[in-house]
Design a protein around this motif. Structure first.
Motif, PDB file in Angstrom:
ATOM      1  N   MET A 189      10.923   6.382 -17.146  1.00 12.55           N
ATOM      2  CA  MET A 189      10.326   7.386 -16.283  1.00 12.55           C
ATOM      3  C   MET A 189       8.930   6.952 -15.828  1.00 12.55           C
ATOM      4  N   MET A 190       8.129   6.527 -16.852  1.00 11.64           N
ATOM      5  CA  MET A 190       6.785   6.078 -16.524  1.00 11.64           C
ATOM      6  C   MET A 190       6.818   4.877 -15.587  1.00 11.64           C
ATOM      7  N   GLU A 191       7.785   3.995 -15.843  1.00 15.45           N
ATOM      8  CA  GLU A 191       7.853   2.790 -15.012  1.00 15.45           C
ATOM      9  C   GLU A 191       8.224   3.142 -13.585  1.00 15.45           C
ATOM     10  N   ALA A 192       9.132   4.102 -13.438  1.00 14.05           N
ATOM     11  CA  ALA A 192       9.517   4.537 -12.095  1.00 14.05           C
ATOM     12  C   ALA A 192       8.309   5.138 -11.385  1.00 14.05           C
ATOM     13  N   LEU A 193       7.567   5.955 -12.116  1.00 15.95           N
ATOM     14  CA  LEU A 193       6.362   6.579 -11.553  1.00 15.95           C
ATOM     15  C   LEU A 193       5.375   5.501 -11.103  1.00 15.95           C
ATOM     16  N   ALA A 194       5.169   4.509 -11.996  1.00 14.41           N
ATOM     17  CA  ALA A 194       4.246   3.421 -11.675  1.00 14.41           C
ATOM     18  C   ALA A 194       4.733   2.676 -10.444  1.00 14.41           C
ATOM     19  N   PHE A 195       6.058   2.462 -10.387  1.00 16.49           N
ATOM     20  CA  PHE A 195       6.600   1.722  -9.246  1.00 16.49           C
ATOM     21  C   PHE A 195       6.353   2.465  -7.949  1.00 16.49           C
ATOM     22  N   TYR A 196       6.669   3.784  -7.939  1.00 13.18           N
ATOM     23  CA  TYR A 196       6.513   4.521  -6.683  1.00 13.18           C
ATOM     24  C   TYR A 196       5.047   4.628  -6.290  1.00 13.18           C
ATOM     25  N   ALA A 197       4.174   4.806  -7.275  1.00 15.60           N
ATOM     26  CA  ALA A 197       2.738   4.864  -6.970  1.00 15.60           C
ATOM     27  C   ALA A 197       2.286   3.544  -6.348  1.00 15.60           C
ATOM     28  N   THR A 198       2.732   2.431  -6.961  1.00 14.72           N
ATOM     29  CA  THR A 198       2.337   1.121  -6.443  1.00 14.72           C
ATOM     30  C   THR A 198       2.909   0.880  -5.057  1.00 14.72           C
ATOM     31  N   ALA A 199       4.182   1.283  -4.881  1.00 13.18           N
ATOM     32  CA  ALA A 199       4.810   1.092  -3.571  1.00 13.18           C
ATOM     33  C   ALA A 199       4.051   1.874  -2.511  1.00 13.18           C
ATOM     34  N   ALA A 200       3.660   3.095  -2.858  1.00 14.35           N
ATOM     35  CA  ALA A 200       2.888   3.903  -1.910  1.00 14.35           C
ATOM     36  C   ALA A 200       1.569   3.217  -1.583  1.00 14.35           C
ATOM     37  N   LEU A 201       0.919   2.672  -2.625  1.00 12.38           N
ATOM     38  CA  LEU A 201      -0.344   1.958  -2.417  1.00 12.38           C
ATOM     39  C   LEU A 201      -0.152   0.788  -1.462  1.00 12.38           C
ATOM     40  N   ILE A 202       0.926   0.010  -1.705  1.00  9.17           N
ATOM     41  CA  ILE A 202       1.171  -1.159  -0.860  1.00  9.17           C
ATOM     42  C   ILE A 202       1.377  -0.724   0.586  1.00  9.17           C
ATOM     43  N   LEU A 203       2.208   0.305   0.783  1.00 10.50           N
ATOM     44  CA  LEU A 203       2.534   0.716   2.150  1.00 10.50           C
ATOM     45  C   LEU A 203       1.303   1.274   2.859  1.00 10.50           C
ATOM     46  N   ILE A 204       0.552   2.115   2.148  1.00 16.98           N
ATOM     47  CA  ILE A 204      -0.620   2.722   2.790  1.00 16.98           C
ATOM     48  C   ILE A 204      -1.641   1.650   3.150  1.00 16.98           C
ATOM     49  N   SER A 205      -1.863   0.707   2.210  1.00 20.06           N
ATOM     50  CA  SER A 205      -2.864  -0.318   2.512  1.00 20.06           C
ATOM     51  C   SER A 205      -2.351  -1.274   3.588  1.00 20.06           C
ATOM     52  N   ALA A 206      -1.013  -1.490   3.634  1.00 21.29           N
ATOM     53  CA  ALA A 206      -0.470  -2.337   4.698  1.00 21.29           C
ATOM     54  C   ALA A 206      -0.662  -1.666   6.046  1.00 21.29           C
ATOM     55  N   LEU A 207      -0.481  -0.352   6.073  1.00 23.31           N
ATOM     56  CA  LEU A 207      -0.762   0.379   7.310  1.00 23.31           C
ATOM     57  C   LEU A 207      -2.231   0.259   7.673  1.00 23.31           C
ATOM     58  N   GLY A 208      -3.066   0.310   6.638  1.00 20.82           N
ATOM     59  CA  GLY A 208      -4.501   0.173   6.863  1.00 20.82           C
ATOM     60  C   GLY A 208      -4.841  -1.152   7.530  1.00 20.82           C
ATOM     61  N   VAL A 209      -4.127  -2.223   7.137  1.00 24.89           N
ATOM     62  CA  VAL A 209      -4.383  -3.536   7.736  1.00 24.89           C
ATOM     63  C   VAL A 209      -4.194  -3.462   9.239  1.00 24.89           C
ATOM     64  N   VAL A 210      -3.144  -2.759   9.680  1.00 25.90           N
ATOM     65  CA  VAL A 210      -2.828  -2.714  11.105  1.00 25.90           C
ATOM     66  C   VAL A 210      -3.688  -1.691  11.833  1.00 25.90           C
ATOM     67  N   LEU A 211      -3.963  -0.580  11.188  1.00 22.37           N
ATOM     68  CA  LEU A 211      -4.569   0.537  11.904  1.00 22.37           C
ATOM     69  C   LEU A 211      -6.086   0.550  11.875  1.00 22.37           C
ATOM     70  N   CYS A 212      -6.712  -0.130  10.899  1.00 15.76           N
ATOM     71  CA  CYS A 212      -8.167  -0.102  10.830  1.00 15.76           C
ATOM     72  C   CYS A 212      -8.769  -0.715  12.084  1.00 15.76           C
ATOM     73  N   ARG A 213      -9.830  -0.091  12.589  1.00 12.57           N
ATOM     74  CA  ARG A 213     -10.470  -0.601  13.803  1.00 12.57           C
ATOM     75  C   ARG A 213     -11.429  -1.736  13.472  1.00 12.57           C
ATOM     76  N   ASN A 214     -11.787  -1.831  12.226  1.00 12.73           N
ATOM     77  CA  ASN A 214     -12.777  -2.822  11.817  1.00 12.73           C
ATOM     78  C   ASN A 214     -12.065  -3.945  11.070  1.00 12.73           C
ATOM     79  N   LEU A 215     -12.298  -5.184  11.518  1.00 12.69           N
ATOM     80  CA  LEU A 215     -11.554  -6.313  10.948  1.00 12.69           C
ATOM     81  C   LEU A 215     -11.807  -6.468   9.451  1.00 12.69           C
ATOM     82  N   VAL A 216     -13.038  -6.213   9.022  1.00  8.99           N
ATOM     83  CA  VAL A 216     -13.344  -6.376   7.601  1.00  8.99           C
ATOM     84  C   VAL A 216     -12.598  -5.322   6.776  1.00  8.99           C
TER      85      VAL A 216
END
Lengths: 164, 479
Positions: free
Chosen positions: A1-28
């Motif tokens: 259960m904990m591992e599934a939770l960790a996985f989904y949290a991490t997956a969400a982190l990856i997806l959100i930050s990947a979106l951030g790479v594309v959507l951020c207006r500032n290159l840095v």
């Protein structure tokens, strides 16, 4: 259960930050999101008990590639990174190719058969090392050759610019 | 000068002798305090008699580590698994007892895991903060003595409370953010620098037995290298977000320097890894058992690997001959110039924590970790004899010499297993830390072009040759 939770949290982190790479207006900011995304992938490796891959992922992607990207941003564009144009006029083509890649990957993911086991993975370091010098020796050597060529190529390009 | 009947010891040499005596005392004290830091927290903190009928049985259990059959058979979730000192499991036991009394039965294993992990991280955090406080004080004192001044003297006896007061000052200072700075990134940068510095300590082996290493990961040294490589991002971020040209210059220098010196550092680290046949910190130290000659500093080429590692880690931790990213005379303070309060404190903490980590890693990889040279036991006896002899020659110094020599004798005669191993590991790391302080006080800063040439044309070829030699050594010794 904990591992599934960790996985989904991490997956969400990856997806959100990947979106951030594309959507951020500032290159840095984009580069930082990229680092976070890489770190998330590293955490996925931990969840898979692949500690060696975790170390290499952090060392190469987070530690080296992000730094090189930051370096590139600061050396080539204006140093602030604020005024750099992030978009161009080919967004339709880009969207189409992204969608095509997504469909292809999803298709492959659903087509392929993943073996499921309850066994605890062994020492991944030894396994990877042995695989590199036995079964996968040719791809390994080819990869190192490609890297060497890239290295020499980079030096040649840098030298040409110096002569100008 | 030629007619003197009784040759006097020149002033300088006398000074140096006194200096080295003081140094011996200092290292002994530092090692002792460091060794006391780790176990002191659980010993003081948690219910002394929670699991034991008497203090004697508690102490016996404390020193017996995992061998205590009672605990293992009672199923206190395998001490070896987390590799922390058994005393650290005391809260787990207390928790179980309390929950059992309330009628909730045993807590699930996961809960105990988390409690243990939280306590382990608290201990490491305490260790980092306490050791950094000590290191900063000792650094200021050592550099003071080397430059013929006193160092901090005002706060507390011999200024010993100076760093403490400085820390309080940093905490109480106004936390300013420049108006044009990128606020989020500006706040994030010190955190990005500090967290890897703390995380590295997870695999640092403080002593023999699995009880002295928070988690003996099988990728040990790779983990250290990977975590340290994150630091650069924080430094670049700090320089960029400050919106200050000096900060940015510092950050750019740091990026170039850290990326360049990472290469020889990592290449050379592979030497001990190949010779030990493992990436785990504990395995690497265990492979160096059996006297000074077995230490990886001597094989295959004496000193080369060690020196290259030391130099590149000096560069990676921005210590003085390589402190271009924060060159005070050119860049004011480099990447952290705009920071104040505890944000600046975090940079400071991370820098010193990193410099101590590097010493631990160097001691583990090249200096045999916690193994003491057997000759030291002989040397301990000789030191005592020598001190007695010296007492006769120079009577006024009798007390000082006797004190120093007996301290030295105790230091040299320490066993290198159990709790003694903690002492040896600390001593080696502290010795290396002193070496970096010495270098810091002695050498001028290098130029940028010298810095780069030294890495790419000097250290990297040397480390490649070293690696080839290690390969040859391993191939020969395998038979």
């Amino acid at each position: 259960m904990m591992e599934a939770l960790a996985f989904y949290a991490t997956a969400a982190l990856i997806l959100i930050s990947a979106l951030g790479v594309v959507l951020c207006r500032n290159l840095v900011h984009s580069a930082m999101s990229l680092a976070l995304s890489f770190l998330g992938v590293a955490v996925i490796y931990i969840l898979l008990h692949a500690f060696f891959l975790f170390g290499v992922q952090v060392l190469i992607y987070v530690g080296a590639i992000t730094v090189l990207i930051m370096f590139g941003i600061m050396l080539t564009r204006d140093v602030e990174g604020n005024l750099v144009q992030q978009t161009n006029r080919q967004h339709r083509m880009a969207a189409a190719s992204a969608l095509a890649t997504f469909i292809a990957l999803t298709y492959i993911a659903f087509q392929s058969h993943f073996n499921v086991t309850n066994a605890t993975p062994g020492d991944s370091v030894v396994g990877i090392g042995v695989a590199f010098i036995s079964r996968y020796v040719v791809p390994f050597e080819v990869a190192s050759l490609v890297l060497l060529v890239a290295l020499v190529g980079a030096i040649v390009i840098a030298r040409d610019k110096e002569v100008d | 000068m030629t007619t003197a009947t009784r040759p006097r010891v020149p002033r300088g040499i006398e000074y140096n002798l006194g200096f080295f005596v003081r140094l011996g005392l200092l290292l002994g004290v530092l090692g002792g305090i460091g060794a006391a830091t780790l176990p002191a927290i659980p010993i003081l903190g948690y219910g002394l008699l929670a699991h034991h009928d008497s203090i004697t049985s508690y102490v016996a259990w404390l020193f017996g580590w995992c061998q205590h059959s009672e605990l293992v058979s009672e199923g206190i979730y395998g001490c070896g698994q987390y590799g922390l000192p058994v005393p650290l499991f005391e809260p787990a036991v207390v928790m179980q007892r309390v929950l059992g009394l309330v009628g909730l039965g045993r807590p699930p294993k996961v809960t105990v895991d988390y409690v243990v992990a939280i306590i382990a991280s608290l201990i490491l955090l305490h260790f980092v903060v306490i050791s950094v406080t000590l290191i900063i004080y000792i650094l200021r004192k050592v550099i003071g003595y080397m430059q013929a001044r006193l160092g901090p003297m005002r706060v507390g006896p011999k200024g010993i409370l100076q760093t403490l007061i400085d820390a309080v000052k940093l905490l109480a200072k106004e936390d300013t953010i420049p108006g044009t700075a990128d606020k989020v990134m500006f706040t994030l940068a010190p955190v990005v620098v500090f967290i890897p510095a703390l995380l590295v300590y997870v695999v640092v082996p403080f002593g023999d037995s699995k009880g002295f290493i928070a988690r003996d990961l099988n990728i040990g040294i790779l983990y250290v290298v990977a975590m340290s490589s994150i630091t650069v991002i924080g430094i670049i971020l700090a320089g960029w977000a400050s919106d200050n040209k000096y900060a940015l210059f510092g950050a750019m220098r740091a990026a170039a320097q850290l990326v360049s010196y990472e290469v020889p550092g990592v290449l050379v680290v592979l030497g001990p890894v190949i010779m030990a046949g493992s990436l785990g910190m504990r395995d690497i130290i265990l492979a160096q058992k059996g006297g000074v000659t077995e230490w990886f500093i001597w094989s295959p080429v004496p000193l080369v690997g060690f020196l290259v590692y030391l130099i590149s880690s000096l560069a990676e931790t921005n210590i003085t001959p390589f402190d271009l990213p924060e060159a005070e005379s050119e860049l004011v303070s480099g990447y952290n110039v705009e920071y104040s309060g505890m944000k600046f404190g975090l940079f400071f903490l991370a820098e010193f924590a990193n410099s101590f980590t590097v010493c631990f890693v160097a001691a583990a990889l090249f200096l045999g970790g916690w193994y003491a040279p057997p000759v030291f036991k002989l040397a301990a006896g000789l030191t005592l004899a020598l001190s007695v002899g010296l007492c006769w020659i120079e009577l006024p110094f009798l007390l000082r010499w006797a004190l120093a020599a007996s301290a030295l004798a105790v230091c040299l005669g320490m066993p290198d297993h159990g709790w003694g191993s903690l002492y040896w590991m600390m001593l080696k790391a502290s010795g290396l830390q002193f070496l970096t302080m010495w270098i810091r006080a002695t050498y001028p800063r290098v130029r940028v072009d010298q810095l780069m040439e030294f890495a790419w044309k000097g250290l990297i070829p040397i480390s490649l040759v070293y690696l080839a030699a290690v390969g040859l050594w391993a191939a020969i010794n395998q038979k």
